[in-house]
Enzyme design. Structure first.
Site, PDB file in Angstrom:
ATOM      1  N   CYS A   1      -0.478   6.406   6.696  1.00 48.23           N
ATOM      2  CA  CYS A   1      -1.501   5.913   7.510  1.00 48.23           C
ATOM      3  C   CYS A   1      -1.526   5.149   8.586  1.00 48.23           C
ATOM      4  O   CYS A   1      -0.260   4.462   8.624  1.00 48.23           O
ATOM      5  CB  CYS A   1      -2.387   4.991   6.255  1.00 48.23           C
TER       6      CYS A   1
ATOM      7  N   ASP B   1     -15.319 -12.175  26.280  1.00 47.92           N
ATOM      8  CA  ASP B   1     -14.717 -11.550  25.181  1.00 47.92           C
ATOM      9  C   ASP B   1     -14.807 -10.063  25.168  1.00 47.92           C
ATOM     10  O   ASP B   1     -15.434  -9.145  24.757  1.00 47.92           O
ATOM     11  CB  ASP B   1     -15.514 -11.964  23.754  1.00 47.92           C
TER      12      ASP B   1
ATOM     13  N   CYS C   1      -8.210   1.751   0.409  1.00 48.88           N
ATOM     14  CA  CYS C   1      -7.705   0.942   1.449  1.00 48.88           C
ATOM     15  C   CYS C   1      -7.425  -0.532   1.008  1.00 48.88           C
ATOM     16  O   CYS C   1      -8.243  -1.343   0.560  1.00 48.88           O
ATOM     17  CB  CYS C   1      -8.613   0.786   2.842  1.00 48.88           C
TER      18      CYS C   1
ATOM     19  N   CYS D   1      -8.074  -9.482  22.143  1.00 45.35           N
ATOM     20  CA  CYS D   1      -7.545  -8.851  21.118  1.00 45.35           C
ATOM     21  C   CYS D   1      -6.330  -7.954  21.528  1.00 45.35           C
ATOM     22  O   CYS D   1      -5.846  -7.333  20.780  1.00 45.35           O
ATOM     23  CB  CYS D   1      -8.354  -7.829  20.582  1.00 45.35           C
TER      24      CYS D   1
ATOM     25  N   GLU E   1     -24.324  -8.260  28.142  1.00 44.45           N
ATOM     26  CA  GLU E   1     -24.001  -6.983  27.241  1.00 44.45           C
ATOM     27  C   GLU E   1     -24.346  -5.772  27.715  1.00 44.45           C
ATOM     28  O   GLU E   1     -25.542  -5.507  28.202  1.00 44.45           O
ATOM     29  CB  GLU E   1     -24.357  -7.281  25.702  1.00 44.45           C
TER      30      GLU E   1
ATOM     31  N   TYR F   1     -19.740  -9.764  27.816  1.00 46.62           N
ATOM     32  CA  TYR F   1     -19.118  -8.893  26.688  1.00 46.62           C
ATOM     33  C   TYR F   1     -20.057 -10.004  25.369  1.00 46.62           C
ATOM     34  O   TYR F   1     -19.386  -9.874  24.358  1.00 46.62           O
ATOM     35  CB  TYR F   1     -17.776  -8.713  26.488  1.00 46.62           C
TER      36      TYR F   1
ATOM     37  N   CYS G   1       1.019  -1.153   0.072  1.00 49.46           N
ATOM     38  CA  CYS G   1      -0.027  -0.040   0.091  1.00 49.46           C
ATOM     39  C   CYS G   1       0.546   1.260   0.057  1.00 49.46           C
ATOM     40  O   CYS G   1       1.867   1.254   0.848  1.00 49.46           O
ATOM     41  CB  CYS G   1      -1.017   0.084   1.314  1.00 49.46           C
TER      42      CYS G   1
END
Length: 399
Positions: free
Chosen positions: A77, A327, A154, A354, A283, A259, A69
């Site tokens: 970016c 999560d 993108c 994550c 949630e 979550y 890219c």
């Protein structure tokens, strides 16, 4: 900005390859790779560390490639931090990052193996949030900055986003593009006056109830325009299979999904528990709760509760000797939640993360309360970046 010459880069980190400034401070260098010697433009300074970007190569790593890219360059970016690394170098970076965080933070020594996504990286992203410049054009943000880089497209994004980049979006602060599932993609408009609207990529206003529909392992999920959904095309199916693979759910089990989002894990967990089982999905976001209640219809005995995930919620929702799936966002489990989970004594805890750093932090707390990390598998669902998803399983010590 100051330029510093001949910085030796030693190891990977989320903020870049790690080196040392002449005064001994750690510096995190974007666009560098471990084993390289680079000249660095310092972009941010603190008492004990600094950040910068590699602007010239003195010694080049064998894992370096030309970015695919044109925007993945210093001061460009801020999204794709590893486009300058070969696929193998990216894998080594991510594996080292997860193993190092577990060892340094949680005192757990573990060999980890990175699982690849089925789809190629290019075009794999189905959600993308872009800023809007003064002319109404979409742009992506510079790393750790509100500044925008004007882009025509993108490299990572679904090819359908090209139509949105080709037009102007005046009157908006930012625009989230969504191409989730096979239906018509749409944009979520965050207006400069604070309003939120939904529009087609041609700019036609759509109903606020517009939603995406996507099939995951035979179940069709509704995802509203403000509800969270994994950005990588393969992530929902990959993570669902991984969670079910380590959860060990049997018919009749009691399960809590914390979550829970729109019910991505709640639905297959409910199907696995059968008629005699029960799933409680917790949630906090009202729009995700509405989607979850729609999505769990017909899946089994599922109760969706709109609660913040706190220690009190854990006490109310988690039964002893049950199974828990968490999560959380990148910040990890909330204050006191890990300890509260341990006190409720589920027989198995599945943690989807994550962020390896906050995962390792929470793993340390769980370990201190009698839980053993049985397995941790990272998945490469954030290509061209140092980020990974980790699916792990904890059991009570002695089991």
């Amino acid at each position: 900005m100051t330029e510093v010459r001949d910085i030796s880069l030693e190891r990977p980190a989320v903020g870049g390859a790690v080196g040392r400034l002449p005064d001994g401070r750690v510096i995190f260098v974007r666009h560098g790779l471990p084993s390289e010697v680079v000249d660095v433009e310092v972009t941010e300074e603190h008492t004990t560390y600094a950040r910068g970007e590699a602007v010239a190569l003195v010694t080049r790593s064998a894992g370096r490639v030309e970015p695919s890219c044109p925007y993945a360059v210093p001061s460009g970016c801020g999204g794709c931090d590893l486009q300058h690394a070969s696929p193998e170098a990216q894998r080594e970076w991510k594996v080292a990052l997860v193993a190092e965080q577990l060892l340094r933070v949680a005192s757990v020594e573990r060999d980890v193996t990175l699982e690849s996504a089925p789809s190629p990286a290019r075009g794999s992203r189905t959600r993308l949030r872009a800023g809007v410049d003064d002319e109404g054009r979409l742009g992506l943000r510079v790393w750790r900055s509100h500044d925008l880089v004007g882009v025509d497209d993108c490299w990572l994004a679904d090819e359908r986003f090209a139509a949105a980049f080709a037009r102007e979006w005046p009157g908006n602060k930012d625009v989230e593009l969504r191409a989730i599932g096979e239906g018509e993609p749409f944009a979520v408009l965050h207006r400069t006056d604070g309003a939120v609207d939904v529009a087609s990529f041609e700019g036609r206003l759509l109903s606020p109830s517009t939603s995406s529909r996507i099939e995951v392992n035979g179940h069709t999920f509704r995802v509203g325009p403000r509800s969270f959904w994994q950005s990588h095309r393969d992530a929902p199916a990959v993570l669902t299979d991984a969670v079910l693979g380590v959860a060990g759910v049997k018919p009749g089990d009691t399960v809590t999904d914390l979550y829970a989002g729109v019910g991505l894990f709640s639905v297959p967990l409910a199907k696995a528990t059968g008629r005699g089982g029960r799933v409680t999905a917790v949630e906090s976001a009202p729009w995700s709760v509405a989607d979850a209640r729609h999505n769990v219809e017909g899946a089994g005995r599922v109760q969706v509760r709109q609660w913040d995930v706190t220690a009190r919620a854990v006490n109310d929702a988690v039964a002893p000797d049950s199974i828990v799936v968490v999560d959380p966002p990148r910040t990890g489990l909330g204050r006191g939640v890990a300890a509260a989970l341990a006190r409720r004594a589920p027989r198995r805890l599945v943690y989807v993360s994550c962020d390896p750093a906050t995962f390792a932090r929470d793993a340390k707390v769980l370990s201190g309360h009698g839980y053993r990390l049985q397995r941790a598998t990272p998945f490469d669902l954030f290509p061209q970046t140092p980020h990974v998803e980790v699916v792990s399983a904890f059991v009570r010590s002695g089991r």
